[in-house]
Write a protein that holds these residues in place. Structure first.
Motif, PDB file in Angstrom:
ATOM      1  N   ALA A 131      29.355  33.923  56.414  1.00 13.95           N
ATOM      2  CA  ALA A 131      29.791  32.786  55.597  1.00 13.95           C
ATOM      3  C   ALA A 131      28.778  32.428  54.517  1.00 13.95           C
ATOM      4  CB  ALA A 131      30.046  31.570  56.484  1.00 13.95           C
ATOM      5  N   ALA A 132      27.520  32.810  54.702  1.00  8.99           N
ATOM      6  CA  ALA A 132      26.468  32.446  53.753  1.00  8.99           C
ATOM      7  C   ALA A 132      26.276  33.542  52.711  1.00  8.99           C
ATOM      8  CB  ALA A 132      25.159  32.206  54.494  1.00  8.99           C
ATOM      9  N   ASP A 133      25.839  33.136  51.525  1.00 12.17           N
ATOM     10  CA  ASP A 133      25.457  34.119  50.517  1.00 12.17           C
ATOM     11  C   ASP A 133      24.134  34.770  50.894  1.00 12.17           C
ATOM     12  OD1 ASP A 133      27.487  33.787  48.218  1.00 12.17           O
ATOM     13  OD2 ASP A 133      26.896  31.730  48.678  1.00 12.17           O
ATOM     14  N   THR A 134      23.265  34.002  51.541  1.00 18.26           N
ATOM     15  CA  THR A 134      21.969  34.521  51.971  1.00 18.26           C
ATOM     16  C   THR A 134      21.552  33.844  53.257  1.00 18.26           C
ATOM     17  OG1 THR A 134      21.268  34.836  49.672  1.00 18.26           O
ATOM     18  CG2 THR A 134      19.551  34.866  51.348  1.00 18.26           C
ATOM     19  N   LEU A 135      21.077  34.647  54.191  1.00 21.52           N
ATOM     20  CA  LEU A 135      20.432  34.144  55.394  1.00 21.52           C
ATOM     21  C   LEU A 135      18.942  34.427  55.215  1.00 21.52           C
ATOM     22  CD1 LEU A 135      21.967  32.953  57.871  1.00 21.52           C
ATOM     23  CD2 LEU A 135      21.488  35.075  59.066  1.00 21.52           C
ATOM     24  N   THR A 136      18.110  33.388  55.290  1.00 25.40           N
ATOM     25  CA  THR A 136      16.680  33.597  55.074  1.00 25.40           C
ATOM     26  C   THR A 136      15.924  33.662  56.398  1.00 25.40           C
ATOM     27  OG1 THR A 136      16.022  31.254  54.956  1.00 25.40           O
ATOM     28  CG2 THR A 136      16.875  32.276  52.930  1.00 25.40           C
ATOM     29  N   THR A 137      14.774  34.318  56.375  1.00 28.40           N
ATOM     30  CA  THR A 137      13.916  34.412  57.559  1.00 28.40           C
ATOM     31  C   THR A 137      12.495  34.033  57.165  1.00 28.40           C
ATOM     32  OG1 THR A 137      13.438  36.756  57.175  1.00 28.40           O
ATOM     33  CG2 THR A 137      15.320  36.231  58.587  1.00 28.40           C
ATOM     34  N   VAL A 138      11.740  33.471  58.136  1.00 26.79           N
ATOM     35  CA  VAL A 138      10.389  33.007  57.838  1.00 26.79           C
ATOM     36  C   VAL A 138       9.320  34.059  58.104  1.00 26.79           C
ATOM     37  CG1 VAL A 138      10.922  30.586  58.231  1.00 26.79           C
ATOM     38  CG2 VAL A 138      10.122  31.985  60.144  1.00 26.79           C
ATOM     39  N   SER A 139       9.670  35.117  58.812  1.00 32.55           N
ATOM     40  CA  SER A 139       8.671  36.135  59.140  1.00 32.55           C
ATOM     41  C   SER A 139       9.361  37.475  59.354  1.00 32.55           C
ATOM     42  CB  SER A 139       7.899  35.753  60.410  1.00 32.55           C
ATOM     43  OG  SER A 139       8.750  35.744  61.543  1.00 32.55           O
ATOM     44  N   SER A 140       8.566  38.541  59.286  1.00 31.59           N
ATOM     45  CA  SER A 140       9.109  39.879  59.505  1.00 31.59           C
ATOM     46  C   SER A 140       9.642  40.008  60.924  1.00 31.59           C
ATOM     47  CB  SER A 140       8.032  40.927  59.239  1.00 31.59           C
ATOM     48  OG  SER A 140       6.862  40.656  60.009  1.00 31.59           O
ATOM     49  N   TRP A 141       8.963  39.381  61.883  1.00 33.07           N
ATOM     50  CA  TRP A 141       9.414  39.442  63.270  1.00 33.07           C
ATOM     51  C   TRP A 141      10.783  38.794  63.420  1.00 33.07           C
ATOM     52  CZ3 TRP A 141      10.669  35.750  66.940  1.00 33.07           C
ATOM     53  CH2 TRP A 141      10.806  36.218  68.259  1.00 33.07           C
ATOM     54  N   CYS A 142      10.984  37.621  62.814  1.00 33.18           N
ATOM     55  CA  CYS A 142      12.287  36.958  62.899  1.00 33.18           C
ATOM     56  C   CYS A 142      13.387  37.826  62.301  1.00 33.18           C
ATOM     57  CB  CYS A 142      12.239  35.605  62.190  1.00 33.18           C
ATOM     58  SG  CYS A 142      11.366  34.320  63.110  1.00 33.18           S
ATOM     59  N   GLU A 143      13.078  38.452  61.196  1.00 29.72           N
ATOM     60  CA  GLU A 143      14.076  39.325  60.565  1.00 29.72           C
ATOM     61  C   GLU A 143      14.464  40.471  61.502  1.00 29.72           C
ATOM     62  OE1 GLU A 143      14.564  42.124  56.565  1.00 29.72           O
ATOM     63  OE2 GLU A 143      12.922  40.690  56.729  1.00 29.72           O
ATOM     64  N   GLU A 144      13.491  41.073  62.151  1.00 32.26           N
ATOM     65  CA  GLU A 144      13.773  42.179  63.064  1.00 32.26           C
ATOM     66  C   GLU A 144      14.630  41.745  64.239  1.00 32.26           C
ATOM     67  OE1 GLU A 144       9.919  43.428  64.166  1.00 32.26           O
ATOM     68  OE2 GLU A 144       9.448  44.362  62.230  1.00 32.26           O
ATOM     69  N   GLN A 145      14.435  40.515  64.701  1.00 25.57           N
ATOM     70  CA  GLN A 145      15.196  40.027  65.848  1.00 25.57           C
ATOM     71  C   GLN A 145      16.616  39.623  65.480  1.00 25.57           C
ATOM     72  OE1 GLN A 145      13.766  40.039  69.044  1.00 25.57           O
ATOM     73  NE2 GLN A 145      12.217  41.155  67.875  1.00 25.57           N
ATOM     74  N   ILE A 146      16.786  39.065  64.288  1.00 25.32           N
ATOM     75  CA  ILE A 146      18.085  38.512  63.896  1.00 25.32           C
ATOM     76  C   ILE A 146      19.012  39.565  63.317  1.00 25.32           C
ATOM     77  CG2 ILE A 146      19.171  36.923  62.240  1.00 25.32           C
ATOM     78  CD1 ILE A 146      16.727  35.087  62.656  1.00 25.32           C
ATOM     79  N   ALA A 147      18.471  40.514  62.571  1.00 21.55           N
ATOM     80  CA  ALA A 147      19.304  41.477  61.845  1.00 21.55           C
ATOM     81  C   ALA A 147      20.317  42.216  62.715  1.00 21.55           C
ATOM     82  CB  ALA A 147      18.417  42.469  61.092  1.00 21.55           C
TER      83      ALA A 147
END
Length: 372
Positions: free
Chosen positions: A132-148
């Motif tokens: 639903a979002a145009d962009t989902l942001t992450t605060v750290s590389s670790w968060c990105e790896e977990q959420i993606a």
């Protein structure tokens, strides 16, 4: 560009996400904030340069009523951009706000979305939020790896890093630390400070368990624990049973505006944060470590989640095993007994914070995401 910010995380509540969202509001041209009730909010809101609308509840949830209120605020204020201060669960309102005229929707993720990504049901909800979002942001590389892995391929391609910044004018060397030391009777003694909520994830108990080893090498050292929280009674009892209570100072909770001098009062800043509850409670980043670096302090940081992004190991401080107090004590003693090294690391940390962790840089990234 007028932005509707929908968030549960907003002052006067204290915390890293609250500071993050509030500071980003200052980087946007026109803002209206829709948030929940909080003790002291009327006085706080009166001094803000933008409109804040408080819901009647203490926690915003993506219910039909809250969604209708968000739509009404969009239309009343001519807002055509939406920023969700935390993607889950409020980002589930995204489709309704899109239908109401939102041209761009940015949903910020922090630490708690990482466990959403691993839990059936919540995982599917997070996927809907990402779509639903145009962009989902992450605060750290670790968060990105977990959420993606929980997101659709299209949502993964739209992810962007949006980190908090540091006010390097407020958090600066000699910003009031000597006055704090004088007020607490800590003049001329080595001080290790931890500024954070007193909760198990932050690792104040690890510092207390490490403290006998620190005192064996630096007998006059004092551990300064700044903040309030549910863990205080347990920490006080631990200090007593460990035999270090006389060298541990608890300040209790302090207003956010009063925090910088307490960071400046330290010779070393330490927060051996850790991941708890089978990986579902990590430290997503840890802005306070960067604030300490901006104040010119060497930092000792627990290896949890994205906290590793807040220290350049061996340059601005050290990353440590938060479950092993002897390792924490070793680094604290090293920095307390080598002032030249501690000063060099603090200076390197301030330079790094000023160059790479400014609010202006974070604001520019967010404006780009909202205006694309």
């Amino acid at each position: 560009m007028t932005v509707l910010v929908v968030t549960n995380d907003f002052p006067p509540r204290q915390g890293g996400i609250e500071t993050f969202v509030r500071s980003l509001c200052d980087e946007l041209p026109e803002v209206v904030v829709y948030t929940s009730r909080s003790p002291g909010d009327t006085t706080y809101d009166a001094d803000l340069p933008f409109t804040v609308v408080r819901d009647r509840t203490a926690v915003l949830l993506p219910t039909p009523r809250v969604t209708r209120n968000a739509v009404r605020l969009m239309r009343a204020h001519g807002a055509d951009r939406v920023l969700f201060g935390a993607a889950a669960p409020l980002g589930l309102m995204g489709p309704a706000l899109r239908r109401a005229g939102a041209r761009r929707i940015v949903a910020m993720t922090h630490g708690h979305e990482t466990w959403w990504a691993g839990v059936p049901g919540a995982r599917q909800a997070l996927r809907r939020i990402g779509d639903a979002a145009d962009t989902l942001t992450t605060v750290s590389s670790w968060c990105e790896e977990q959420i993606a892995p929980a997101l659709s391929p299209a949502a993964v391609r739209r992810m962007r890093r949006l980190t908090p910044g540091v006010d390097t004018d407020r958090f600066s060397p000699e910003c009031g630390g000597e006055e704090v030391r004088k007020g607490l009777g800590l003049e001329g003694v080595p001080v290790v400070a931890c500024v954070s909520r007193l909760v198990p994830r932050k690792g104040q108990d690890t510092l207390i368990r490490a403290w006998p080893r620190v005192l064996a090498a630096v007998p006059s050292a004092v551990l300064l624990l700044v903040g309030g929280g549910s863990d205080r009674a347990r920490l006080e009892a631990l200090a007593e049973s460990t035999g270090v209570a006389s060298s541990v100072v608890f300040t209790g909770p302090l207003p956010w505006t009063d925090i910088p001098p307490y960071v400046d009062a330290a010779d070393v800043f330490a927060m051996p944060c850790r991941t708890r509850r089978f990986g579902f409670e990590p430290e997503a980043l840890g802005i306070v470590m960067l604030e300490a670096s901006a104040t010119g302090k060497p930092v000792v940081v627990g290896d949890s989640g994205g906290a590793a992004d807040t220290v350049r190991h061996g340059e601005t401080g050290y990353l440590v095993d938060p479950y092993y107090p002897p390792a924490v004590a070793l680094r604290l003693v090293e920095l307390l007994t080598d002032p030249a090294q501690a000063k060099a690391m603090g200076e390197a940390g301030r330079g790094w914070a000023r160059e790479h962790w400014s609010w202006a840089r974070s604001g520019a990234t967010l404006r780009e995401l909202l205006d694309t």
